[in-house]
Design an enzyme around this catalytic site. Structure first.
Site, PDB file in Angstrom:
ATOM      1  N   SER A 251     -55.036  24.546  81.784  1.00 31.99           N
ATOM      2  CA  SER A 251     -53.970  23.857  81.080  1.00 31.99           C
ATOM      3  C   SER A 251     -54.472  23.462  79.710  1.00 31.99           C
ATOM      4  O   SER A 251     -55.677  23.370  79.480  1.00 31.99           O
ATOM      5  CB  SER A 251     -53.553  22.610  81.851  1.00 31.99           C
ATOM      6  OG  SER A 251     -54.616  21.688  81.797  1.00 31.99           O
ATOM      7  N   LYS A 252     -53.511  23.246  78.842  1.00 40.39           N
ATOM      8  CA  LYS A 252     -53.846  22.940  77.458  1.00 40.39           C
ATOM      9  C   LYS A 252     -54.761  21.729  77.348  1.00 40.39           C
ATOM     10  O   LYS A 252     -55.552  21.622  76.430  1.00 40.39           O
ATOM     11  CB  LYS A 252     -52.557  22.646  76.680  1.00 40.39           C
ATOM     12  CG  LYS A 252     -51.860  23.914  76.233  1.00 40.39           C
ATOM     13  CD  LYS A 252     -50.637  23.586  75.433  1.00 40.39           C
ATOM     14  CE  LYS A 252     -49.472  24.353  76.010  1.00 40.39           C
ATOM     15  NZ  LYS A 252     -48.174  23.982  75.550  1.00 40.39           N
ATOM     16  N   ARG A 253     -54.638  20.812  78.285  1.00 41.49           N
ATOM     17  CA  ARG A 253     -55.425  19.592  78.193  1.00 41.49           C
ATOM     18  C   ARG A 253     -56.910  19.823  78.463  1.00 41.49           C
ATOM     19  O   ARG A 253     -57.750  19.193  77.879  1.00 41.49           O
ATOM     20  CB  ARG A 253     -54.866  18.513  79.128  1.00 41.49           C
ATOM     21  CG  ARG A 253     -53.929  17.574  78.405  1.00 41.49           C
ATOM     22  CD  ARG A 253     -53.191  16.690  79.365  1.00 41.49           C
ATOM     23  NE  ARG A 253     -52.240  17.479  80.161  1.00 41.49           N
ATOM     24  CZ  ARG A 253     -52.191  17.462  81.473  1.00 41.49           C
ATOM     25  NH1 ARG A 253     -53.026  16.737  82.153  1.00 41.49           N
ATOM     26  NH2 ARG A 253     -51.296  18.185  82.104  1.00 41.49           N
ATOM     27  N   LYS A 254     -57.220  20.778  79.359  1.00 43.84           N
ATOM     28  CA  LYS A 254     -58.615  20.961  79.766  1.00 43.84           C
ATOM     29  C   LYS A 254     -59.341  22.090  79.023  1.00 43.84           C
ATOM     30  O   LYS A 254     -60.534  22.053  78.835  1.00 43.84           O
ATOM     31  CB  LYS A 254     -58.672  21.251  81.259  1.00 43.84           C
ATOM     32  CG  LYS A 254     -58.018  20.168  82.094  1.00 43.84           C
ATOM     33  CD  LYS A 254     -59.024  19.534  83.026  1.00 43.84           C
ATOM     34  CE  LYS A 254     -58.514  18.261  83.640  1.00 43.84           C
ATOM     35  NZ  LYS A 254     -57.827  18.429  84.877  1.00 43.84           N
ATOM     36  N   VAL A 257     -55.926  27.135  75.428  1.00 41.80           N
ATOM     37  CA  VAL A 257     -55.263  28.226  76.152  1.00 41.80           C
ATOM     38  C   VAL A 257     -54.768  29.365  75.279  1.00 41.80           C
ATOM     39  O   VAL A 257     -54.315  30.378  75.799  1.00 41.80           O
ATOM     40  CB  VAL A 257     -54.075  27.729  77.010  1.00 41.80           C
ATOM     41  CG1 VAL A 257     -54.557  26.855  78.146  1.00 41.80           C
ATOM     42  CG2 VAL A 257     -53.040  27.017  76.169  1.00 41.80           C
TER      43      VAL A 257
END
Ligand code: GLU
Length: 468
Positions: A251-254, A257
């Protein structure tokens, strides 16, 4: 003839890294079988379109060398390859489904549907369309159509069960009564993904549908549609979804991407593809580093493992460093010069870059590391990591000693400098750290004597004099 495809939706700013992975597998499978790789743009969800997305997706594929044989840019025998330009095709096939009673008109309002959903939730039932409109007579339908009542067309899920066969996951059977009567044609006249994907994959003669695991649950509906049309099924392969090191979905948070982020960071396309090759698959000889050509030779679709492989940027970075190390100096030079120009709008002298490569070859992991490590070769440091104002005396001696160095090379620079360290009773490490900061601005740099040799006597002398 093998024909594979990816079918990205232009709903993000660029190609998602997960889609790049799927693109690689599709591209490799086509190459291995002397087939074709197609890119079809699935832009039927008009509310989620992102400006520039299609262009960025195609540019990213090109940058990674996964250029399609057919697609919106280069056309092909089954054009158009953009779904919004194929609406008449979907309408024709919808008519066929309606005529054969595999689909039906639904005039239910949003309001009715949400009341129904709430009721089902309250009763702890699976939310599903209740087939209210299936009982409409021909005459009622004609009347509503005449009165321009908005409608959708729904799939009439047959009774029984549906089995899908997947190269990676084997055979999966589901009971049809868990499936909803899927909307196929929306009230805006656009098809849903399910209708368009089946029609296009069939018309474009796709033989292998290799896509992410997240589409597995849609596949029974697609199989029902293939059967309703009387079409031969393609081969399905649902590849594993890449995961973050903590096993959560990418995901974009981790993890970044977007595919272009990796290029902007100075990862080499060949490294990313090599790393991807190891996702859910291992080389028969357990090799970690191998060329794309070799991957094409030894890869088999059936060997892909269904469990979510971990996409670990740290490992990718390590691998990128390995790749850079194996490149010839001239090659690394070209890549760095191009990288600096493209991403930092900086013109760097290739002759100087080439000379610095042996000094940093073992340290650089990404092309973006270059400027951090080497900017001092090109310009005076603009800041210093240690305050050297109380080192005037020693540095003054250093400049005098520099004048005495006749042969300006790393060894003799080292010998002369050590003399000054001794004279001032300083340990070599303390002394060279001070000198390093004076010359490079940093506490950590490429080997100092060699760097000073490259910078030249005058530059070194001027930089140090600035502190005296
Ligand atoms: N349009 C879908 C996507 O956004 C394609 C899924 C498929 O490959 O069938 O990925």
């Amino acid at each position: 003839m093998v024909r594979t495809r990816i079918a990205p939706s232009p709903t993000g700013s660029d190609l998602h890294i997960g889609n790049l992975y799927t693109a690689l597998i599709n591209w490799v499978w086509a190459r291995k079988n002397n087939g074709q790789f197609i890119v079809r743009i699935e832009d039927t969800d008009r509310t989620r379109l992102v400006e520039g997305s299609e262009k960025n997706i195609l540019n990213s594929l090109d940058s990674f060398g996964l250029t399609p044989d057919e697609g919106t840019r280069n056309g092909g025998p089954y054009a158009p390859y953009r779904q919004s330009e194929r609406l008449n095709i979907y309408h024709e096939y919808t008519k066929e489904l309606l005529a054969n009673k595999h689909a039906y008109y639904c005039f239910c309002t949003q309001e009715r549907l949400s009341i129904l959903r709430e009721q089902q939730q309250k009763e702890k039932k699976q939310p599903k369309y209740d087939r209210h409109c299936l009982s409409l007579t021909e005459r009622e339908i004609a009347e509503k159509l005449n009165n321009k009542i908005p409608y959708v067309v729904r799939l009439r899920v047959p009774e029984g069960e549906t089995t899908i066969t997947d190269v990676i996951r084997g055979s999966i059977t589901i009971q049809n009564n868990i499936l909803d009567d899927q909307v196929l044609l929306k009230s805006d006249g656009y098809p849903t993904y399910h209708l368009a994907v089946v029609i296009d994959d069939h018309l474009m003669k796709i033989t292998h549908i290799i896509r992410g695991e997240e589409w597995l649950s849609s596949t029974p509906k697609h199989v029902i549609l293939y059967k309703a049309f009387g079409w031969e099924l393609p081969i399905f392969a649902h590849s594993p979804i890449l995961r973050n090191p903590d096993k959560s979905k990418l995901s974009k948070r981790k993890n970044p991407v977007w595919a272009s982020w990796y290029l902007a960071q100075g990862y080499l396309p060949e490294t990313v593809l090599n790393y991807f090759a190891l996702m859910g698959w291992s080389h028969p000889q357990q090799k970690e580093i191998f060329s794309l050509e070799e991957f094409i030779q030894v890869f088999e679709l059936k060997d892909l493992q269904p469990v979510g492989p971990v996409f670990d940027v740290t490992k990718l970075e390590w691998m990128n460093g390995m790749y850079i190390r194996t490149l010839k100096t001239e090659k690394v030079t070209i890549k760095i010069v191009e990288y600096e120009k493209k991403y930092n709008k900086r013109e760097v002298d290739p002759i100087l870059v080439e000379k610095t490569i042996p000094l940093i070859r073992e340290r650089i992991k990404k092309l973006s590391d270059y400027w951090t490590l080497c900017s001092f070769f090109f310009q005076k440091p603009d800041s210093y990591e240690v305050n050297l104002t109380d080192k005037k005396e020693v540095l003054k001696d250093v400049t005098n000693e520099i004048d005495k160095v006749n042969t300006w090379n790393a060894t003799s620079i080292g010998t002369h400098m050590e003399k000054i360290a001794q004279k001032h009773g300083l340990s070599n490490s303390a002394f060279f750290m001070m000198l390093r900061v004076a010359v490079t601005g940093k506490k950590i740099s490429p080997p100092l004597n060699e760097s000073m040799e490259l910078l030249g006597k005058d530059v070194c002398s001027t930089r140090i004099k600035a502190f005296c």
